[in-house]
Design an enzyme around this catalytic site. Structure first.
Site, PDB file in Angstrom:
ATOM      1  N   HIS A 176     -19.447   3.974   2.498  1.00  0.00           N
ATOM      2  CA  HIS A 176     -19.387   2.589   2.966  1.00  0.00           C
ATOM      3  C   HIS A 176     -20.808   2.043   3.093  1.00  0.00           C
ATOM      4  O   HIS A 176     -21.689   2.736   3.614  1.00  0.00           O
ATOM      5  CB  HIS A 176     -18.677   2.533   4.321  1.00  0.00           C
ATOM      6  CG  HIS A 176     -18.511   1.154   4.843  1.00  0.00           C
ATOM      7  ND1 HIS A 176     -17.599   0.269   4.323  1.00  0.00           N
ATOM      8  CD2 HIS A 176     -19.176   0.489   5.835  1.00  0.00           C
ATOM      9  CE1 HIS A 176     -17.687  -0.878   4.973  1.00  0.00           C
ATOM     10  NE2 HIS A 176     -18.638  -0.765   5.892  1.00  0.00           N
ATOM     11  N   ARG A 179      -9.029  -0.484  -1.955  1.00  0.00           N
ATOM     12  CA  ARG A 179      -7.708  -0.600  -1.328  1.00  0.00           C
ATOM     13  C   ARG A 179      -7.644   0.353  -0.141  1.00  0.00           C
ATOM     14  O   ARG A 179      -8.287   1.411  -0.139  1.00  0.00           O
ATOM     15  CB  ARG A 179      -6.609  -0.231  -2.335  1.00  0.00           C
ATOM     16  CG  ARG A 179      -6.493  -1.175  -3.532  1.00  0.00           C
ATOM     17  CD  ARG A 179      -6.044  -2.581  -3.145  1.00  0.00           C
ATOM     18  NE  ARG A 179      -4.792  -2.603  -2.436  1.00  0.00           N
ATOM     19  CZ  ARG A 179      -3.596  -2.669  -3.024  1.00  0.00           C
ATOM     20  NH1 ARG A 179      -3.489  -2.730  -4.326  1.00  0.00           N
ATOM     21  NH2 ARG A 179      -2.512  -2.680  -2.282  1.00  0.00           N
ATOM     22  N   LEU A 185      -5.803   3.127   1.885  1.00  0.00           N
ATOM     23  CA  LEU A 185      -4.842   4.174   1.535  1.00  0.00           C
ATOM     24  C   LEU A 185      -3.627   4.150   2.454  1.00  0.00           C
ATOM     25  O   LEU A 185      -3.737   3.880   3.656  1.00  0.00           O
ATOM     26  CB  LEU A 185      -5.493   5.550   1.611  1.00  0.00           C
ATOM     27  CG  LEU A 185      -6.582   5.837   0.584  1.00  0.00           C
ATOM     28  CD1 LEU A 185      -7.163   7.226   0.817  1.00  0.00           C
ATOM     29  CD2 LEU A 185      -6.061   5.704  -0.844  1.00  0.00           C
ATOM     30  N   ASN A 197     -15.101   8.800   2.044  1.00  0.00           N
ATOM     31  CA  ASN A 197     -15.396   7.451   1.588  1.00  0.00           C
ATOM     32  C   ASN A 197     -16.874   7.173   1.814  1.00  0.00           C
ATOM     33  O   ASN A 197     -17.468   7.676   2.766  1.00  0.00           O
ATOM     34  CB  ASN A 197     -14.565   6.423   2.364  1.00  0.00           C
ATOM     35  CG  ASN A 197     -14.766   5.009   1.856  1.00  0.00           C
ATOM     36  OD1 ASN A 197     -14.828   4.775   0.651  1.00  0.00           O
ATOM     37  ND2 ASN A 197     -14.889   4.066   2.765  1.00  0.00           N
ATOM     38  N   ARG A 208       0.814  -1.221   0.000  1.00  0.00           N
ATOM     39  CA  ARG A 208       0.000   0.000   0.000  1.00  0.00           C
ATOM     40  C   ARG A 208       0.843   1.265   0.000  1.00  0.00           C
ATOM     41  O   ARG A 208       0.371   2.308  -0.445  1.00  0.00           O
ATOM     42  CB  ARG A 208      -1.026  -0.016   1.123  1.00  0.00           C
ATOM     43  CG  ARG A 208      -0.529   0.242   2.497  1.00  0.00           C
ATOM     44  CD  ARG A 208      -1.716   0.280   3.441  1.00  0.00           C
ATOM     45  NE  ARG A 208      -1.266   0.420   4.790  1.00  0.00           N
ATOM     46  CZ  ARG A 208      -1.950   1.023   5.731  1.00  0.00           C
ATOM     47  NH1 ARG A 208      -3.126   1.531   5.475  1.00  0.00           N
ATOM     48  NH2 ARG A 208      -1.470   1.108   6.943  1.00  0.00           N
ATOM     49  N   ASP A 268      -9.429   8.089   7.790  1.00  0.00           N
ATOM     50  CA  ASP A 268      -8.257   8.202   8.651  1.00  0.00           C
ATOM     51  C   ASP A 268      -7.436   6.931   8.450  1.00  0.00           C
ATOM     52  O   ASP A 268      -7.680   6.188   7.506  1.00  0.00           O
ATOM     53  CB  ASP A 268      -8.649   8.447  10.120  1.00  0.00           C
ATOM     54  CG  ASP A 268      -9.481   7.329  10.716  1.00  0.00           C
ATOM     55  OD1 ASP A 268      -9.547   6.220  10.132  1.00  0.00           O
ATOM     56  OD2 ASP A 268     -10.065   7.542  11.795  1.00  0.00           O
ATOM     57  N   ASP A 283     -12.432   2.264   8.005  1.00  0.00           N
ATOM     58  CA  ASP A 283     -13.791   2.811   8.165  1.00  0.00           C
ATOM     59  C   ASP A 283     -14.033   3.351   9.568  1.00  0.00           C
ATOM     60  O   ASP A 283     -15.105   3.164  10.155  1.00  0.00           O
ATOM     61  CB  ASP A 283     -14.843   1.748   7.795  1.00  0.00           C
ATOM     62  CG  ASP A 283     -14.738   1.325   6.342  1.00  0.00           C
ATOM     63  OD1 ASP A 283     -14.493   2.192   5.485  1.00  0.00           O
ATOM     64  OD2 ASP A 283     -14.897   0.125   6.052  1.00  0.00           O
TER      65      ASP A 283
END
Length: 187
Positions: free
Chosen positions: A105, A87, A89, A103, A61, A137, A141
């Site tokens: 979810h 993926r 981050l 994001n 990553r 962060d 999630d």
């Protein structure tokens, strides 16, 4: 300016494109980044005349993060929106865009983080789930929640039927959350 990161179909990317075209985001989608050269999101970007970059899908990553940052280097993007980017981050990307990565979810976080959230909800036997837009962060999630919307789990729901209803809600919620985030970030 916004960059969207997507790995697959790009339906949430399309929802953001539609909101942008309608003037509802109060920002411009300037770039699509994908780690999948076969992603349908690329076709959506091409139809909308949005530049796209296929970044190498590094297993590491940190290498993936370097590729993302390299692709963003020549842009003036202020917000990253993950739209089915499958993926995690790298810390360097999160550090480069602190509190500026969103994001979506398919669950009511903090319940059912990570992969297979729809199946997790069905297995748990809960009566509702939904979707969450949150800041990214370094956790999975775990970032602050921007907006959530509930979706009931109906008798006889399968993973496919529930996922379809959640996606329909995501397509409304994500553009609204981006607009809300941008309006509060600039005040």
């Amino acid at each position: 300016m916004i960059a969207v990161l997507a790995s697959g179909e790009g339906t949430n990317f399309q929802a953001l494109l539609d909101a942008d075209a309608a003037g509802q985001l109060h920002a411009t989608i300037a770039l699509l980044l994908t780690n999948n050269p076969q992603a349908r999101a690329i076709e959506r970007a091409q139809r909308a005349n949005i530049p796209h970059v296929v970044i190498p899908n590094h297993r590491d990553r940190n290498l993936l993060g370097t590729a993302i940052l390299d692709a963003l280097q020549a842009t003036s993007v202020q917000l990253l929106c993950l739209a089915g980017f499958m993926r995690v981050l790298a810390p360097a990307v999160i550090a480069a865009y602190p509190r500026r990565i969103l994001n979506i979810h398919p669950a009511l976080l903090p319940k059912f983080p990570g992969l297979h959230a729809v199946q997790q909800a069905l297995t748990a036997g809960v009566t509702e789930t939904g979707c969450t837009v949150h800041l990214v962060d370094e956790g999975i999630d775990t970032g602050p929640i921007i907006l959530q919307e509930r979706v009931p789990i109906l008798p006889g729901d399968t993973e496919a039927s529930l996922a379809a209803r959640i996606h329909a809600v995501e397509h409304r919620v994500y553009p609204r959350a981006v607009k809300l985030f941008l309006s509060t970030a600039t005040t």
